[in-house]
Design a protein around this motif. Structure first.
Motif, PDB file in Angstrom:
ATOM      1  N   SER A   1      36.926  40.946  48.444  1.00 37.78           N
ATOM      2  CA  SER A   1      37.087  41.245  47.020  1.00 37.78           C
ATOM      3  C   SER A   1      38.406  40.671  46.548  1.00 37.78           C
ATOM      4  O   SER A   1      39.461  41.013  47.062  1.00 37.78           O
ATOM      5  N   PHE A   2      38.312  39.764  45.578  1.00 38.46           N
ATOM      6  CA  PHE A   2      39.513  39.120  45.059  1.00 38.46           C
ATOM      7  C   PHE A   2      39.796  39.568  43.629  1.00 38.46           C
ATOM      8  O   PHE A   2      40.271  38.802  42.819  1.00 38.46           O
ATOM      9  N   ARG A   3      39.500  40.809  43.327  1.00 34.59           N
ATOM     10  CA  ARG A   3      39.741  41.327  41.990  1.00 34.59           C
ATOM     11  C   ARG A   3      41.087  42.027  41.931  1.00 34.59           C
ATOM     12  O   ARG A   3      41.485  42.705  42.882  1.00 34.59           O
ATOM     13  N   PRO A   4      41.798  41.913  40.796  1.00 39.55           N
ATOM     14  CA  PRO A   4      43.061  42.651  40.650  1.00 39.55           C
ATOM     15  C   PRO A   4      42.824  44.155  40.737  1.00 39.55           C
ATOM     16  O   PRO A   4      41.780  44.667  40.324  1.00 39.55           O
ATOM     17  N   MET A   5      43.817  44.864  41.271  1.00 40.87           N
ATOM     18  CA  MET A   5      43.707  46.308  41.471  1.00 40.87           C
ATOM     19  C   MET A   5      44.818  47.028  40.717  1.00 40.87           C
ATOM     20  O   MET A   5      45.934  46.523  40.599  1.00 40.87           O
TER      21      MET A   5
ATOM     22  N   ARG B   1      43.900  52.124  42.817  1.00 41.40           N
ATOM     23  CA  ARG B   1      43.061  51.353  43.721  1.00 41.40           C
ATOM     24  C   ARG B   1      43.869  50.815  44.904  1.00 41.40           C
ATOM     25  O   ARG B   1      43.384  50.792  46.032  1.00 41.40           O
TER      26      ARG B   1
ATOM     27  N   ARG C   1      42.967  51.853  48.623  1.00 40.96           N
ATOM     28  CA  ARG C   1      42.666  50.840  49.640  1.00 40.96           C
ATOM     29  C   ARG C   1      43.619  50.978  50.836  1.00 40.96           C
ATOM     30  O   ARG C   1      43.205  50.804  51.986  1.00 40.96           O
TER      31      ARG C   1
ATOM     32  N   ASP D   1      47.348  41.637  46.012  1.00 43.32           N
ATOM     33  CA  ASP D   1      46.928  41.868  44.634  1.00 43.32           C
ATOM     34  C   ASP D   1      47.744  40.997  43.678  1.00 43.32           C
ATOM     35  O   ASP D   1      47.191  40.402  42.746  1.00 43.32           O
TER      36      ASP D   1
ATOM     37  N   VAL E   1      46.512  37.493  43.808  1.00 43.01           N
ATOM     38  CA  VAL E   1      45.304  37.301  43.010  1.00 43.01           C
ATOM     39  C   VAL E   1      45.663  37.114  41.536  1.00 43.01           C
ATOM     40  O   VAL E   1      45.146  36.236  40.850  1.00 43.01           O
ATOM     41  N   ARG E   2      46.597  37.942  41.049  1.00 37.83           N
ATOM     42  CA  ARG E   2      46.951  37.923  39.642  1.00 37.83           C
ATOM     43  C   ARG E   2      47.725  36.666  39.248  1.00 37.83           C
ATOM     44  O   ARG E   2      47.508  36.114  38.172  1.00 37.83           O
TER      45      ARG E   2
ATOM     46  N   GLY F   1      41.918  33.464  46.258  1.00 38.00           N
ATOM     47  CA  GLY F   1      40.469  33.602  46.240  1.00 38.00           C
ATOM     48  C   GLY F   1      39.766  32.421  45.621  1.00 38.00           C
ATOM     49  O   GLY F   1      38.594  32.168  45.934  1.00 38.00           O
TER      50      GLY F   1
END
Length: 342
Positions: free
Chosen positions: A5-9, A13, A17, A307, A310-311, A316
């Motif tokens: 999962s490469f979504r911002p948290m 979260r 995690r 995270d 990713v941002r 990703g």
């Protein structure tokens, strides 16, 4: 690469995690912390357990007897009066060993290595790779020992300089207000309004110093994963860019994490002291509990690093390209490289 999962948290979260990773890899994380920190805490307690037991015993006795804070920590406190060893030659040598030998080992060696191990573990989990063993994680960490120690030393010097600078500023204001108060008292009294203003001023100044210090620590503090992963030798500049526009979110995360873990540790240590006393065995048990939860300090740091990647750095995207382009190439451009010149 699976289950990635490469979504911002958000803060919740990231912490969730982190606790999930702690439960899933509890054995590996605990063994790493025990190997790295177990001998350190053992040596520390062998050096200082008598002084710690005397101090803690006096404080517990004061608590049982309903003593005040002044009774426990004031200049006339009982444990200071009862403890002539605080100024003995043996105590001074123990303190020097602790400050000049054990503390540098902890700050420049053990802490960077343990955080690097957690970073490698989180990276493997994020990318859906097979979880490395304890030996593999420690080997990866110590393979970058000198860059980790050197960058930590440099960041430590910078942070120490900021701390000393703010301490000097606070001292200058304290001297100014002390002199001003003396002059005001000589000519007619400082007044309740002046006292209230002084309290509010130093409260605001103290909070400002705290936020300033935290700002630079967080902005430069994400150097270590870059060094551990072999992407940078120092990583300070990358850390500054990585944490842009994220200070308050990270600051809030660390405030929540600190409240959770410190409250837990304080309660556990009070229970251990009440049940087992303050001897060497009880101190070692408290250290063991601290070691068991130590990786919970490092996991949110590592998870938040990825995270932030990713941002701000598009973590990703390359993985998505690697997973899609080869399939498209083989489907639409079936070129036999061995026959490309025929």
């Amino acid at each position: 690469m699976q289950n990635v999962s490469f979504r911002p948290m958000g803060i919740g979260r990231i912490l969730d995690r982190s606790f999930q990773l702690y439960r899933k890899h509890f054995v590996v994380l605990t063994l790493i912390m025990l190997i790295l920190y177990g001998p350190f805490y053992l040596l520390q307690h062998l050096l200082t357990y008598q002084e710690t037991a005397m101090t803690s015993g006096s404080i517990l006795e004061q608590i049982r007897n309903g003593g005040s804070i002044q009774d426990m920590f004031g200049p006339n406190s009982s444990f200071l009066q009862k403890d002539p060893t605080l100024h003995s030659e043996g105590y001074i040598w123990k303190t020097l060993i602790l400050v000049l030998v054990l503390s540098p080992i902890m700050i420049l060696g053990l802490m960077p290595a343990s955080i690097a191990s957690v970073v490698h573990l989180v990276k493997a989990s994020l990318y859906g790779e097979e979880t490395p063993g304890v030996g593999q994680l420690l080997k990866k960490s110590f393979a970058r020992f000198w860059p980790l120690a050197g960058s930590t030393f440099l960041v430590g010097l910078i942070v120490l300089g900021i701390y000393l600078g703010m301490a000097i500023i606070l001292a200058i204001f304290a001297i100014i207000f002390a002199v001003g108060g003396s002059l005001s008292g000589a000519v007619g009294g400082f007044g309740g309004g002046g006292v209230a203003f002084t309290i509010v001023f130093f409260a605001v100044l103290g909070l400002g110093a705290l936020f300033t210090f935290a700002y630079f620590v967080i902005r430069w503090g994400y150097y270590l994963p870059f060094v551990a992963l072999g992407e940078e030798s120092l990583g300070i500049g990358r850390s500054w860019g990585l944490t842009r526009k994220s200070f308050w979110r990270l600051f809030g995360m660390y405030i929540v994490l600190t409240l959770i873990l410190y409250l837990f540790l304080i309660v556990v240590q009070l229970v251990v002291a009440a049940v087992f006393g303050v001897g060497l065995g009880a101190q070692l048990l408290q250290s063991l509990i601290s070691i068991l939860v130590m990786s919970l300090w490092f996991l949110p740091y590592a998870v938040s690093f990825f995270d932030l990647s990713v941002r701000n750095e598009g973590l990703g995207l390359q993985a998505m390209i690697d997973n899609t382009i080869p399939e498209a190439t083989s489907e639409h451009f079936p070129i036999d490289l061995d026959k490309k010149n025929d």
